[in-house]
Design an enzyme around this catalytic site. Structure first.
Site, short mmCIF file in Angstrom:
data_model
loop_
_atom_site.label_atom_id
_atom_site.label_comp_id
_atom_site.label_asym_id
_atom_site.label_seq_id
_atom_site.Cartn_x
_atom_site.Cartn_y
_atom_site.Cartn_z
N HIS A 1 8.78 -40.40 -8.12
CA HIS A 1 8.31 -41.26 -6.91
C HIS A 1 9.46 -42.20 -6.59
CE1 HIS A 1 5.72 -44.88 -7.73
NE2 HIS A 1 6.54 -44.67 -9.10
N CYS B 1 12.68 -49.84 -7.34
CA CYS B 1 11.24 -48.83 -7.39
C CYS B 1 11.76 -48.44 -5.97
CB CYS B 1 10.25 -49.33 -7.14
SG CYS B 1 9.36 -50.04 -8.41
N HIS C 1 12.01 -42.46 -9.59
CA HIS C 1 12.20 -43.10 -10.66
C HIS C 1 11.26 -42.45 -10.95
CE1 HIS C 1 10.20 -46.24 -8.88
NE2 HIS C 1 8.95 -46.33 -9.96
N HIS D 1 7.10 -41.67 -14.43
CA HIS D 1 6.55 -42.72 -15.03
C HIS D 1 5.49 -41.25 -15.74
CE1 HIS D 1 6.40 -46.77 -12.90
NE2 HIS D 1 6.61 -45.97 -12.03
N ASP E 1 1.67 -33.12 -12.14
CA ASP E 1 2.47 -33.72 -13.22
C ASP E 1 3.88 -32.53 -12.23
OD1 ASP E 1 2.36 -33.52 -16.17
OD2 ASP E 1 2.38 -31.51 -16.34
N HIS E 2 4.96 -33.01 -13.46
CA HIS E 2 5.81 -32.77 -13.00
C HIS E 2 6.02 -32.72 -11.51
CE1 HIS E 2 6.13 -32.93 -17.74
NE2 HIS E 2 7.46 -32.79 -17.19
N GLU F 1 -0.01 -46.87 -14.46
CA GLU F 1 1.61 -46.34 -14.80
C GLU F 1 2.29 -46.84 -15.62
OE1 GLU F 1 3.95 -47.46 -10.14
OE2 GLU F 1 4.41 -48.89 -11.36
#
Length: 141
Positions: free
Chosen positions: A17, A36, A42, A44, A82-83, A127
């Site tokens: 994100h 960020c 980037h 998590h 996810d991903h 996070e």
């Protein structure tokens, strides 16, 4: 047996994100979000915990089967996030800044209509192991 119980299921997903407010300048975003707001994103390794609260069913002794709760979490959050890039690949997140705070509210809204038993009590998102947010619904101040 009578009593109010809280059950929790934990799931994991990985996402990218960018914290960015499009109504503000690059300088404002850099000052507010630092690294960020990197335009190349980037990521998590998120840990999501969802808790239900209620009285156990007298026939099963359960509020909800935890396997069923896992399936709901996977269907309505994990499989969609996810991903993925949370800013532009997840329909129910479009138009929000994907901060941890906004994500727990969005996940609550996505899950709440699908909880068949008990009551959605808390959505908690890690996070990092040290940074997390939790949400207890719109009626809690």
């Amino acid at each position: 047996m009578k009593g109010v119980v809280t059950i929790t299921r934990q799931v994991h997903f990985n996402s990218a994100h960018r914290l960015w407010n499009p109504t503000k300048s690059q300088a404002w975003n850099e000052k507010q979000f630092g690294l960020c707001t990197n335009p190349h994103w980037h990521g998590h390794n998120y840990v999501l915990e969802v808790s239900l609260r209620g009285q156990p069913d007298p026939d099963t002794g359960c509020i909800m089967d935890l396997g069923d709760l896992k399936d709901l979490l996977n269907t309505h959050v994990v499989d969609k996030c996810d991903h993925r890039n949370l800013n532009d690949q997840v329909d129910f997140l479009r138009g929000i800044i994907p901060s941890t705070e906004n994500l727990v509210i969005a996940f609550w809204n996505e899950l709440q209509p699908h909880i068949p038993a008990g009551r959605l009590y808390c959505v908690k998102l890690y996070e990092t192991p040290r940074n997390f947010a939790e949400y207890h619904g719109p009626d809690v101040s």
